[in-house]
Design an enzyme around this catalytic site. Sequence first.
Site, mmCIF file in Angstrom:
data_model
loop_
_atom_site.group_PDB
_atom_site.id
_atom_site.type_symbol
_atom_site.label_atom_id
_atom_site.label_comp_id
_atom_site.label_asym_id
_atom_site.label_seq_id
_atom_site.Cartn_x
_atom_site.Cartn_y
_atom_site.Cartn_z
ATOM 1 N N CYS A 1 0.825 -1.215 0.000
ATOM 2 C CA CYS A 1 0.000 0.000 0.000
ATOM 3 C C CYS A 1 0.854 1.257 0.000
ATOM 4 O O CYS A 1 0.663 2.157 -0.809
ATOM 5 C CB CYS A 1 -0.946 -0.003 1.208
ATOM 6 S SG CYS A 1 -1.821 1.551 1.388
ATOM 7 N N CYS B 1 -1.419 1.638 -3.157
ATOM 8 C CA CYS B 1 -2.418 2.711 -2.987
ATOM 9 C C CYS B 1 -1.832 4.125 -2.950
ATOM 10 O O CYS B 1 -2.337 5.018 -3.638
ATOM 11 C CB CYS B 1 -3.193 2.518 -1.686
ATOM 12 S SG CYS B 1 -3.515 0.822 -1.242
ATOM 13 N N LYS C 1 0.167 5.195 -6.117
ATOM 14 C CA LYS C 1 -0.855 5.193 -7.188
ATOM 15 C C LYS C 1 -1.701 6.475 -7.121
ATOM 16 O O LYS C 1 -1.951 7.122 -8.125
ATOM 17 C CB LYS C 1 -1.732 3.941 -7.028
ATOM 18 C CG LYS C 1 -2.830 3.723 -8.050
ATOM 19 C CD LYS C 1 -4.155 4.349 -7.744
ATOM 20 C CE LYS C 1 -4.745 4.056 -6.405
ATOM 21 N NZ LYS C 1 -5.236 2.723 -6.210
ATOM 22 N N GLU D 1 -7.384 1.710 -13.285
ATOM 23 C CA GLU D 1 -6.726 2.875 -12.677
ATOM 24 C C GLU D 1 -5.504 3.308 -13.490
ATOM 25 O O GLU D 1 -5.320 4.500 -13.768
ATOM 26 C CB GLU D 1 -6.313 2.545 -11.236
ATOM 27 C CG GLU D 1 -7.519 2.388 -10.317
ATOM 28 C CD GLU D 1 -7.184 2.056 -8.873
ATOM 29 O OE1 GLU D 1 -8.075 2.175 -8.030
ATOM 30 O OE2 GLU D 1 -6.036 1.670 -8.584
ATOM 31 N N HIS E 1 -26.839 22.127 -1.518
ATOM 32 C CA HIS E 1 -26.881 22.620 -2.885
ATOM 33 C C HIS E 1 -25.826 23.682 -3.133
ATOM 34 O O HIS E 1 -25.596 24.503 -2.246
ATOM 35 C CB HIS E 1 -28.285 23.195 -3.134
ATOM 36 C CG HIS E 1 -28.515 23.602 -4.536
ATOM 37 N ND1 HIS E 1 -28.675 22.683 -5.562
ATOM 38 C CD2 HIS E 1 -28.611 24.827 -5.101
ATOM 39 C CE1 HIS E 1 -28.873 23.331 -6.693
ATOM 40 N NE2 HIS E 1 -28.830 24.626 -6.447
ATOM 41 N N GLU F 1 -25.914 15.880 -3.572
ATOM 42 C CA GLU F 1 -27.317 16.144 -3.207
ATOM 43 C C GLU F 1 -28.275 15.199 -3.934
ATOM 44 O O GLU F 1 -29.373 14.930 -3.458
ATOM 45 C CB GLU F 1 -27.696 17.605 -3.464
ATOM 46 C CG GLU F 1 -27.746 18.011 -4.918
ATOM 47 C CD GLU F 1 -28.109 19.493 -5.095
ATOM 48 O OE1 GLU F 1 -29.161 19.906 -4.596
ATOM 49 O OE2 GLU F 1 -27.324 20.229 -5.731
HETATM 50 P P1 NDP Z 1 -8.612 -7.692 -10.194
HETATM 51 O O1 NDP Z 1 -9.003 -8.984 -9.633
HETATM 52 O O2 NDP Z 1 -9.351 -6.459 -9.807
HETATM 53 O O3 NDP Z 1 -8.649 -7.764 -11.769
HETATM 54 C C1 NDP Z 1 -7.950 -8.736 -12.488
HETATM 55 C C2 NDP Z 1 -8.357 -8.622 -13.929
HETATM 56 O O4 NDP Z 1 -7.568 -9.490 -14.713
HETATM 57 C C3 NDP Z 1 -9.811 -9.032 -14.144
HETATM 58 O O5 NDP Z 1 -10.379 -8.159 -15.071
HETATM 59 C C4 NDP Z 1 -9.684 -10.431 -14.684
HETATM 60 O O6 NDP Z 1 -10.714 -10.792 -15.545
HETATM 61 C C5 NDP Z 1 -8.402 -10.326 -15.480
HETATM 62 N N1 NDP Z 1 -7.746 -11.622 -15.669
HETATM 63 C C6 NDP Z 1 -7.563 -12.589 -14.751
HETATM 64 N N2 NDP Z 1 -6.898 -13.623 -15.276
HETATM 65 C C7 NDP Z 1 -6.650 -13.305 -16.548
HETATM 66 C C8 NDP Z 1 -6.000 -13.965 -17.616
HETATM 67 N N3 NDP Z 1 -5.479 -15.177 -17.476
HETATM 68 N N4 NDP Z 1 -5.923 -13.337 -18.814
HETATM 69 C C9 NDP Z 1 -6.458 -12.120 -18.974
HETATM 70 N N5 NDP Z 1 -7.086 -11.442 -18.008
HETATM 71 C C10 NDP Z 1 -7.178 -12.039 -16.814
HETATM 72 O O7 NDP Z 1 -7.045 -7.567 -9.870
HETATM 73 P P2 NDP Z 1 -6.049 -6.352 -9.881
HETATM 74 O O8 NDP Z 1 -4.740 -6.929 -10.204
HETATM 75 O O9 NDP Z 1 -6.557 -5.217 -10.686
HETATM 76 O O10 NDP Z 1 -6.059 -5.910 -8.366
HETATM 77 C C11 NDP Z 1 -5.757 -6.872 -7.366
HETATM 78 C C12 NDP Z 1 -6.481 -6.564 -6.084
HETATM 79 O O11 NDP Z 1 -5.849 -5.464 -5.463
HETATM 80 C C13 NDP Z 1 -7.921 -6.136 -6.288
HETATM 81 O O12 NDP Z 1 -8.786 -7.241 -6.276
HETATM 82 C C14 NDP Z 1 -8.162 -5.246 -5.123
HETATM 83 O O13 NDP Z 1 -8.599 -6.027 -4.064
HETATM 84 C C15 NDP Z 1 -6.802 -4.654 -4.824
HETATM 85 N N6 NDP Z 1 -6.706 -3.271 -5.337
HETATM 86 C C16 NDP Z 1 -7.539 -2.329 -4.837
HETATM 87 C C17 NDP Z 1 -7.477 -1.047 -5.290
HETATM 88 C C18 NDP Z 1 -8.410 -0.040 -4.721
HETATM 89 O O14 NDP Z 1 -8.979 -0.268 -3.666
HETATM 90 N N7 NDP Z 1 -8.647 1.099 -5.391
HETATM 91 C C19 NDP Z 1 -6.530 -0.629 -6.317
HETATM 92 C C20 NDP Z 1 -5.724 -1.714 -6.809
HETATM 93 C C21 NDP Z 1 -5.813 -2.965 -6.330
HETATM 94 P P3 NDP Z 1 -12.154 -11.270 -15.005
HETATM 95 O O15 NDP Z 1 -12.825 -10.045 -14.507
HETATM 96 O O16 NDP Z 1 -12.786 -11.829 -16.217
HETATM 97 O O17 NDP Z 1 -11.883 -12.279 -13.939
#
Ligand code: NDP
Length: 457
Positions: free
Chosen positions: A43, A48, A51, A184, A439, A444
């Site tokens: 983080c 986080c 980022k 993001e 407002h 709102e």
């Molecule tokens: P996510 O789980 O959010 O997204 C992973 C993405 O990769 C999904 O769209 C998934 O598709 C796709 N995917 C998975 N496997 C494959 C594959 N073999 N080929 C192609 N695409 C694939 O993971 P992130 O890495 O974005 O983030 C990890 C975690 O970190 C999040 O779940 C979250 O908990 C945390 N995080 C939180 C943030 C915040 O609070 N703002 C910011 C960044 C991270 P599908 O949807 O079809 O499964």
Amino acid sequence: MTNYDYDLFTIGAGSGGVRASRLASKYGAKVGVAEEYRVGGTCVIRGCIPKKYLVYASEYGHGFHDAKGYGWTAENVSFDWTKLIENKDNEIDRLNGIYIRNLKNAGADIFQTRAEVKDAHTVHLVDENRDITAERILIATGGTPWVDDSVPGFDLGVTSNEAFHLEKLPKHVVVAGGGYIAIEFACIFKGLGCDVCLVYRGEDILRHFDADVSVQVHTELQRQGIRVITQALFDKIEKTETGQKRVSLSTGDHIDTDMVFWAVGRKPATQGLGLENAGVELGKNGAIKVDDQSKSSVGSIFAVGDVTDRVNLTPVAIREGAAFAETFYNDNPTQMDYRFIPKAVFSQPPVGSVGYAEHEARHEFKNVDIYKTTFRPMKQILSGSEERVMMKLVVDGDTDRVLGCHIVGADAAEMIQCVAIAVKAGLKKKDFDDTVALHPTIAEELVTMREKFIPNP
Ligand code: NDP
């Protein structure tokens, strides 16, 4: 007093590990913490916090453009990636220092080394090549970016780990994934002036969110000029003669780009930790299986945060770490409450979401009422931007309780933190209606949505 070197030994000084260690130490336990990279964890060091700084930086990219409608002239503006990274790194160094100081001030010993579990009460400090014993061991090693290594040339791509330290800003980026990190970073790179193409394997990006969120974010990505390709996978990545990367897609298309960014998920960081030897049961993806006290299958080994793959968010890891310390070092049995955790995606515009998505509510409740609106926010009228806001309330039609709230629009994350208090407290739609609007604000609309949404037959 135990016969062990430490009452608690924590592996991993990220959000969860630090909170548990500091509290346990404060409550009188003798605590040791090992960290192989930098105290602060994902983080603070490469997640986080940095980022969000990149998000702020990239918002100016749109801001200079939008300011024209407000009478500003912003000619010849330029952006210096190196300066941004330097300033960001200085701030991360400062935070890293604070985390180290806080741990030390609480009385914990910090070991700057990789640590592995040898048995139920023994940890091996790799760099120091020695063992340490502890009554309890807490694993808080978090997660690590996953890449699809079955794709030829996968290693030509980078992950979020490297993205925070790029030597220069690429002109063109291809992002793989449709989740938090993909969306993001696609927006960050776009705002900083890159051409961005997002490749997602499914149909609906952010598919775990409410469908209206997914649609609205998709629209907003395209509106700002991000090319979104759905239902496509990477077949291979190759180097071209000009030094670019050529991404071949399952659709038969190929894209030449300066940088390929993998954002296809993260995996619990348990590899090589020796957990299997100690008898710790691992689940899907290598996550440590724990009970509601964060206890693993070995009674003296516990785990909190992303390494358990429960809800992978910093504030959750912090709460899990605190609950562990309260329970075992303050005689105050405490359990993490996973209901109604607010979530945000720092896309541009951002997403804020709490509670049930419409499809989840329809699955669990008999009568579900939907209130929703989309509108062009006041700020965008003079700016000329077509950016819109989407707001949605999911309500239990029988009890009038607000089950969920989903917002895509400026300041959605800030709004949803406050709305989450009302939703978690079980407030009703009538309570929202009875609250006087403030407002003129975007928020709102949350208390002025009167008409139930009736879908087209
Ligand atoms: P996510 O789980 O959010 O997204 C992973 C993405 O990769 C999904 O769209 C998934 O598709 C796709 N995917 C998975 N496997 C494959 C594959 N073999 N080929 C192609 N695409 C694939 O993971 P992130 O890495 O974005 O983030 C990890 C975690 O970190 C999040 O779940 C979250 O908990 C945390 N995080 C939180 C943030 C915040 O609070 N703002 C910011 C960044 C991270 P599908 O949807 O079809 O499964």
